[in-house]
Design a protein around this motif. Sequence first.
Motif, mmCIF file in Angstrom:
data_model
loop_
_atom_site.group_PDB
_atom_site.id
_atom_site.type_symbol
_atom_site.label_atom_id
_atom_site.label_comp_id
_atom_site.label_asym_id
_atom_site.label_seq_id
_atom_site.Cartn_x
_atom_site.Cartn_y
_atom_site.Cartn_z
ATOM 1 N N ILE A 181 -0.247 -30.266 11.061
ATOM 2 C CA ILE A 181 -1.225 -28.905 10.524
ATOM 3 C C ILE A 181 -0.851 -28.652 8.927
ATOM 4 C CG2 ILE A 181 -1.789 -27.027 10.848
ATOM 5 C CD1 ILE A 181 0.117 -27.397 13.638
ATOM 6 N N THR A 182 -2.068 -28.973 8.432
ATOM 7 C CA THR A 182 -2.196 -28.561 6.842
ATOM 8 C C THR A 182 -2.630 -27.877 7.106
ATOM 9 O OG1 THR A 182 -4.423 -30.470 6.754
ATOM 10 C CG2 THR A 182 -2.313 -31.540 7.377
ATOM 11 N N THR A 183 -2.263 -26.953 5.442
ATOM 12 C CA THR A 183 -2.478 -25.914 5.604
ATOM 13 C C THR A 183 -2.874 -25.441 3.970
ATOM 14 O OG1 THR A 183 -0.300 -25.129 4.580
ATOM 15 C CG2 THR A 183 -1.387 -25.146 7.427
ATOM 16 N N ALA A 184 -3.146 -26.930 3.168
ATOM 17 C CA ALA A 184 -2.511 -26.854 1.735
ATOM 18 C C ALA A 184 -4.473 -26.300 1.011
ATOM 19 C CB ALA A 184 -2.268 -28.360 1.108
ATOM 20 N N LEU A 185 -3.931 -25.502 0.412
ATOM 21 C CA LEU A 185 -5.463 -25.100 -0.478
ATOM 22 C C LEU A 185 -4.796 -24.644 -1.772
ATOM 23 C CD1 LEU A 185 -7.554 -22.746 2.003
ATOM 24 C CD2 LEU A 185 -7.528 -25.247 1.344
ATOM 25 N N ILE A 186 -5.580 -24.932 -2.650
ATOM 26 C CA ILE A 186 -5.546 -24.572 -4.536
ATOM 27 C C ILE A 186 -6.452 -23.805 -4.796
ATOM 28 C CG2 ILE A 186 -5.293 -25.313 -6.731
ATOM 29 C CD1 ILE A 186 -3.696 -27.507 -5.789
ATOM 30 N N PRO A 187 -6.537 -22.114 -4.718
ATOM 31 C CA PRO A 187 -7.862 -21.082 -5.160
ATOM 32 C C PRO A 187 -8.779 -22.323 -6.250
ATOM 33 C CG PRO A 187 -5.919 -20.270 -5.495
ATOM 34 C CD PRO A 187 -5.162 -21.222 -4.936
ATOM 35 N N GLY A 188 -10.193 -21.763 -6.013
ATOM 36 C CA GLY A 188 -11.499 -22.993 -6.792
ATOM 37 C C GLY A 188 -11.358 -23.946 -6.884
ATOM 38 N N ARG A 189 -10.284 -25.150 -6.350
ATOM 39 C CA ARG A 189 -10.530 -26.221 -6.449
ATOM 40 C C ARG A 189 -10.398 -27.035 -5.486
ATOM 41 N NH1 ARG A 189 -5.430 -27.553 -10.675
ATOM 42 N NH2 ARG A 189 -6.218 -30.292 -10.914
ATOM 43 N N PRO A 190 -11.384 -28.416 -5.049
ATOM 44 C CA PRO A 190 -11.267 -29.057 -3.508
ATOM 45 C C PRO A 190 -9.653 -29.153 -2.738
ATOM 46 C CG PRO A 190 -12.439 -29.791 -5.124
ATOM 47 C CD PRO A 190 -11.457 -29.324 -6.366
ATOM 48 N N ALA A 191 -9.593 -28.925 -2.018
ATOM 49 C CA ALA A 191 -8.673 -29.067 -1.183
ATOM 50 C C ALA A 191 -8.045 -30.602 -1.545
ATOM 51 C CB ALA A 191 -8.248 -29.797 0.336
ATOM 52 N N PRO A 192 -6.588 -30.560 -1.800
ATOM 53 C CA PRO A 192 -5.590 -31.784 -1.961
ATOM 54 C C PRO A 192 -5.737 -32.285 -0.491
ATOM 55 C CG PRO A 192 -4.106 -30.523 -1.554
ATOM 56 C CD PRO A 192 -5.796 -29.820 -1.578
ATOM 57 N N ARG A 193 -5.987 -34.182 -0.953
ATOM 58 C CA ARG A 193 -6.112 -35.284 0.229
ATOM 59 C C ARG A 193 -4.396 -35.388 -0.017
ATOM 60 N NH1 ARG A 193 -9.572 -38.326 1.817
ATOM 61 N NH2 ARG A 193 -10.960 -36.613 1.450
ATOM 62 N N LEU A 194 -3.854 -35.210 1.267
ATOM 63 C CA LEU A 194 -2.342 -34.701 1.743
ATOM 64 C C LEU A 194 -2.152 -36.388 2.774
ATOM 65 C CD1 LEU A 194 -1.188 -31.119 2.719
ATOM 66 C CD2 LEU A 194 -0.940 -32.729 0.092
ATOM 67 N N ILE A 195 -2.872 -36.678 3.687
ATOM 68 C CA ILE A 195 -3.122 -37.860 4.424
ATOM 69 C C ILE A 195 -4.335 -39.104 4.606
ATOM 70 C CG2 ILE A 195 -3.108 -38.140 6.870
ATOM 71 C CD1 ILE A 195 -1.739 -35.312 7.985
ATOM 72 N N THR A 196 -3.697 -40.094 4.307
ATOM 73 C CA THR A 196 -4.263 -41.309 4.120
ATOM 74 C C THR A 196 -4.596 -41.926 5.849
ATOM 75 O OG1 THR A 196 -3.163 -42.926 3.640
ATOM 76 C CG2 THR A 196 -3.757 -40.971 1.551
#
Length: 378
Positions: free
Chosen positions: A257-272
């Motif tokens: 389950i991925t939940t990573a968000l940074i306000p005002g920016r695109p979601a970071p790519r965690l899983i390739t």
Amino acid sequence: MKIAVLSEASADESRVAVSAAMIKRLVDRGASVAVQAGAGAGSRVPDNIFKDAGATIGKTAPATLKGSDVVLCVRRPNATQLKSIPKGALVLGMLEPYGDKSDLEAMANAGVSAFSMELMPRITRAQVMDVLSSQANLAGYQAVIDAAGEFDRAMPMMMTAAGTIPAARVFVMGAGVAGLQAIATARRLGAVVSATDVRPAAKEQVESLGGKFIAVENDEFKQAETAGGYAKEMSDDYKKQQAELVLAHMAKQDIVITTALIPGRPAPRLITKQMIAAMRPGSVLIDLAVERGGNVEGSKAGQTVEVDGKKIVGHKNVPGRIAATASELYAKNLASFLETMMDKESGELAVNWDDELVTATLLTRDGKVVHPNFTDKA
């Protein structure tokens, strides 16, 4: 003071910006509340529930909005709705301030004072108004429920006469509000849970819930948190080291389950794709950041994608999947903020424009975009 509650224009939005309990609370403070017919349908709240709580029911948006001083909404009003909102009215909602600048200009041109609840500062006084936390908490819960529904095996360990079934292994990426609730929910369902986050404080929180913490704990990791409690953007070198660790760990996981968000920016790519390929057939990945570009390579908003026997789930508006509960919490967030702008004796509007909660959330006023984060963008 008249408060108007709109029926949401977006087909993807099932929540409503008020509850029967909050209507009673605001009416007791001396306000009148008008709710557009059908506004609560997506949350299974019929009009008569709102009416019995003290609201009037408007047949159309213009009828509901006529003479309103305050407008409560979940999503930003669309162009048609904006035309019917009286100039000078306060609009409170999740207004997506980092979206298209033309939408900010439209609210400014409509002459409304627009307050974006996503910008509420994370201070003790404002905890009851924190929509990001209230909704993310439910998203984390629902993510595990969705994963369990997609997973074709049992979650807890079971010892039976026919043999022992091992517990499912759940890996949560991002241990903020949503991630911590996902950890707690997965543990309640009997899974073996691990989690990762770039914020050092998350380690103790994960372990307190019974999860195992997975991270490259170097010097950069120890400084990877902003003063506001958000995760910082990490260096490419750190990302590479973390990716290698995660790749080895994910090969043993059943649910991610991925939940990573940074306000005002695109979601970071965690899983390739490489990480997904390492997982076993039947594995499930839930991407809670799919609407911001996604943490998982190959995830698609509003779709469940299958790749080599692994499911990548990208539901939109996950809190809206449990709309009745989400609406109750969201309605209290809004009402609590609105009450800080009401006179304690008369119940009339008495906005202190210098209040830190007001200055932090106010996007537009007197025909202009006024928030310092967006004045150069609008």
